[in-house]
Design an enzyme around this catalytic site. Structure first.
Site, mmCIF file in Angstrom:
data_model
loop_
_atom_site.group_PDB
_atom_site.id
_atom_site.type_symbol
_atom_site.label_atom_id
_atom_site.label_comp_id
_atom_site.label_asym_id
_atom_site.label_seq_id
_atom_site.Cartn_x
_atom_site.Cartn_y
_atom_site.Cartn_z
ATOM 1 N N MET A 63 10.668 34.750 55.086
ATOM 2 C CA MET A 63 10.623 35.750 54.016
ATOM 3 C C MET A 63 10.847 35.070 52.675
ATOM 4 O O MET A 63 11.209 35.722 51.689
ATOM 5 C CB MET A 63 11.664 36.841 54.265
ATOM 6 C CG MET A 63 11.398 37.615 55.555
ATOM 7 S SD MET A 63 12.117 39.262 55.589
ATOM 8 C CE MET A 63 13.846 38.886 55.431
ATOM 9 N N GLY A 69 17.606 25.459 55.954
ATOM 10 C CA GLY A 69 17.371 26.034 57.284
ATOM 11 C C GLY A 69 15.883 26.211 57.537
ATOM 12 O O GLY A 69 15.352 25.838 58.589
ATOM 13 N N HIS A 70 15.194 26.775 56.541
ATOM 14 C CA HIS A 70 13.736 26.905 56.657
ATOM 15 C C HIS A 70 13.084 25.517 56.732
ATOM 16 O O HIS A 70 12.146 25.307 57.500
ATOM 17 C CB HIS A 70 13.163 27.649 55.448
ATOM 18 C CG HIS A 70 13.680 29.044 55.263
ATOM 19 N ND1 HIS A 70 14.637 29.361 54.321
ATOM 20 C CD2 HIS A 70 13.377 30.199 55.888
ATOM 21 C CE1 HIS A 70 14.889 30.658 54.367
ATOM 22 N NE2 HIS A 70 14.143 31.196 55.315
HETATM 23 P P1 AMP Z 1 14.075 34.441 56.927
HETATM 24 O O1 AMP Z 1 13.303 33.878 55.789
HETATM 25 O O2 AMP Z 1 15.493 34.788 56.592
HETATM 26 O O3 AMP Z 1 13.340 35.543 57.645
HETATM 27 O O4 AMP Z 1 14.198 33.259 57.980
HETATM 28 C C1 AMP Z 1 13.052 32.589 58.460
HETATM 29 C C2 AMP Z 1 13.455 31.751 59.623
HETATM 30 O O5 AMP Z 1 14.432 30.795 59.204
HETATM 31 C C3 AMP Z 1 14.099 32.562 60.763
HETATM 32 O O6 AMP Z 1 13.610 32.096 62.010
HETATM 33 C C4 AMP Z 1 15.560 32.272 60.580
HETATM 34 O O7 AMP Z 1 16.305 32.381 61.783
HETATM 35 C C5 AMP Z 1 15.526 30.836 60.095
HETATM 36 N N1 AMP Z 1 16.770 30.487 59.407
HETATM 37 C C6 AMP Z 1 17.382 31.181 58.419
HETATM 38 N N2 AMP Z 1 18.548 30.584 58.090
HETATM 39 C C7 AMP Z 1 18.663 29.492 58.887
HETATM 40 C C8 AMP Z 1 19.646 28.460 59.027
HETATM 41 N N3 AMP Z 1 20.740 28.432 58.295
HETATM 42 N N4 AMP Z 1 19.425 27.505 59.964
HETATM 43 C C9 AMP Z 1 18.310 27.519 60.727
HETATM 44 N N5 AMP Z 1 17.343 28.459 60.642
HETATM 45 C C10 AMP Z 1 17.514 29.431 59.728
#
Ligand code: AMP
Length: 309
Positions: A63, A69-70
């Site tokens: 998103m 993390g991403h």
């Molecule tokens: P989001 O943009 O929040 O929807 O996250 C996109 C992807 O990044 C999802 O699969 C999340 O689980 C992963 N994600 C978000 N934060 C972290 C993190 N700290 N460590 C690893 N993966 C993450």
């Protein structure tokens, strides 16, 4: 990179050298990244990649508001796939409150630059009505799992998640999709959907990336004041005990009332918690068992925590 590498499954050290074919796409380019905004355009881009044998295709759904993390997911996809697609879509269907959706951080230029730096081939960044056109009414509900824990506190959240992820799977048709263990229940929901609906996509789940102080990286962390951030550190400290009773005690001592702090019988089992720090809701979990063998099923499980790189 030899073309036969992907056919034989040889591990590819530098797959970024192989790119989808240079045929013009109905999308914009940022450096070497193709940015597409419509379903036909992303389908054409992936079809071109497959036609030029640039498979496997990896999908990293995001998103935006990209952080380390991403980047860990994108790095794994880049290392393991010939073609890397990143979706960039703030999915309105998974937000309960309009205010939460409105407050979600958005900086597309920064995200596209980060995607380019990570070696992404194609960014799929549709507007909401490309994903939810007028008359949209078909939803994926992972019934029981979707209403517990996070689902109990965020009604409809996992219905929105499962629906958008299935749509992305259908639209991009990746071989592999990458998710973060940070959102353990989301992974369990997607894994359940994959099994129940026989989705021919391999799931790769990467360990949670944490800041140096232990806080799991999240786009929501930016909303914490310095004092709130100090208070929030009780969350990783509590989970590190791997004991739900002790974890609750640590959270309450820090003045945090958890929505839940429980061992969840997921694959792998986790100790998970959600807390509200000021107006910011944070979730986190630790894996209780590391996978001792590489999964022979269609999905693979995380084994360890990760630090930002
Ligand atoms: P989001 O943009 O929040 O929807 O996250 C996109 C992807 O990044 C999802 O699969 C999340 O689980 C992963 N994600 C978000 N934060 C972290 C993190 N700290 N460590 C690893 N993966 C993450």
């Amino acid at each position: 990179m030899p073309r036969t590498a992907s056919r034989t499954g040889t591990h590819l050290r530098h797959p970024s050298r192989r790119r989808p074919s240079p045929r013009p796409h109905p999308g914009a380019r940022l450096g070497r990244v193709i940015v597409v905004r419509t379903v036909p355009a992303i389908r054409a881009a992936v079809a071109d990649a497959r036609a030029s044998d640039a498979a496997p295709v990896g999908l990293v759904p995001t998103m935006g508001a990209l952080h380390a993390g991403h980047r860990a997911l994108l790095g794994a996809a880049r290392a393991e796939c010939q073609t890397v697609v990143m979706s960039l879509f703030v999915n309105p269907a998974q937000f309960g409150e309009a205010a939460d959706l409105g407050a979600y951080p958005r900086d597309e230029a920064a995200d596209l630059a980060a995607a380019a730096a990570a070696g992404v081939d194609v960014v799929f960044a549709p507007p909401p009505d490309a994903m939810y056109p007028a008359g949209f009414q078909t939803w994926v509900d992972v019934e029981r799992l979707g209403t517990t824990h996070e689902g109990a506190h965020r009604p409809g959240h996992f219905r929105g998640v499962a629906t958008v992820v299935l749509k992305l799977f259908n639209i991009v048709a990746p071989d592999v999709a990458y998710f973060g263990q940070k959102d353990a229940q989301q992974v369990e929901v997607i894994r359940t959907m994959q099994r129940d609906l026989d989705l021919p996509i391999r799931l790769r789940v990467l360990p949670t990336v944490r800041d140096r102080d232990g806080l799991a990286l999240s786009s929501r962390n930016a909303r914490l004041s310095p004092d709130e951030r100090q208070q929030a550190l009780a969350l990783p400290r509590a989970l590190a005990t791997r004991d739900p009773v002790e974890a609750r005690r640590i959270l309450e001592t820090a003045g945090l009332q958890p929505d839940y702090v429980e061992v969840l019988d997921f694959d792998p089992p986790v100790l998970a918690a959600a807390v509200r720090v000021g107006s910011t809701r944070l979730i986190d979990n630790v894996v209780l068992e590391s996978s001792s063998t590489e999964s022979s099923s269609m999905s693979e499980r995380p084994t360890a925590e990760a630090r930002p790189t």
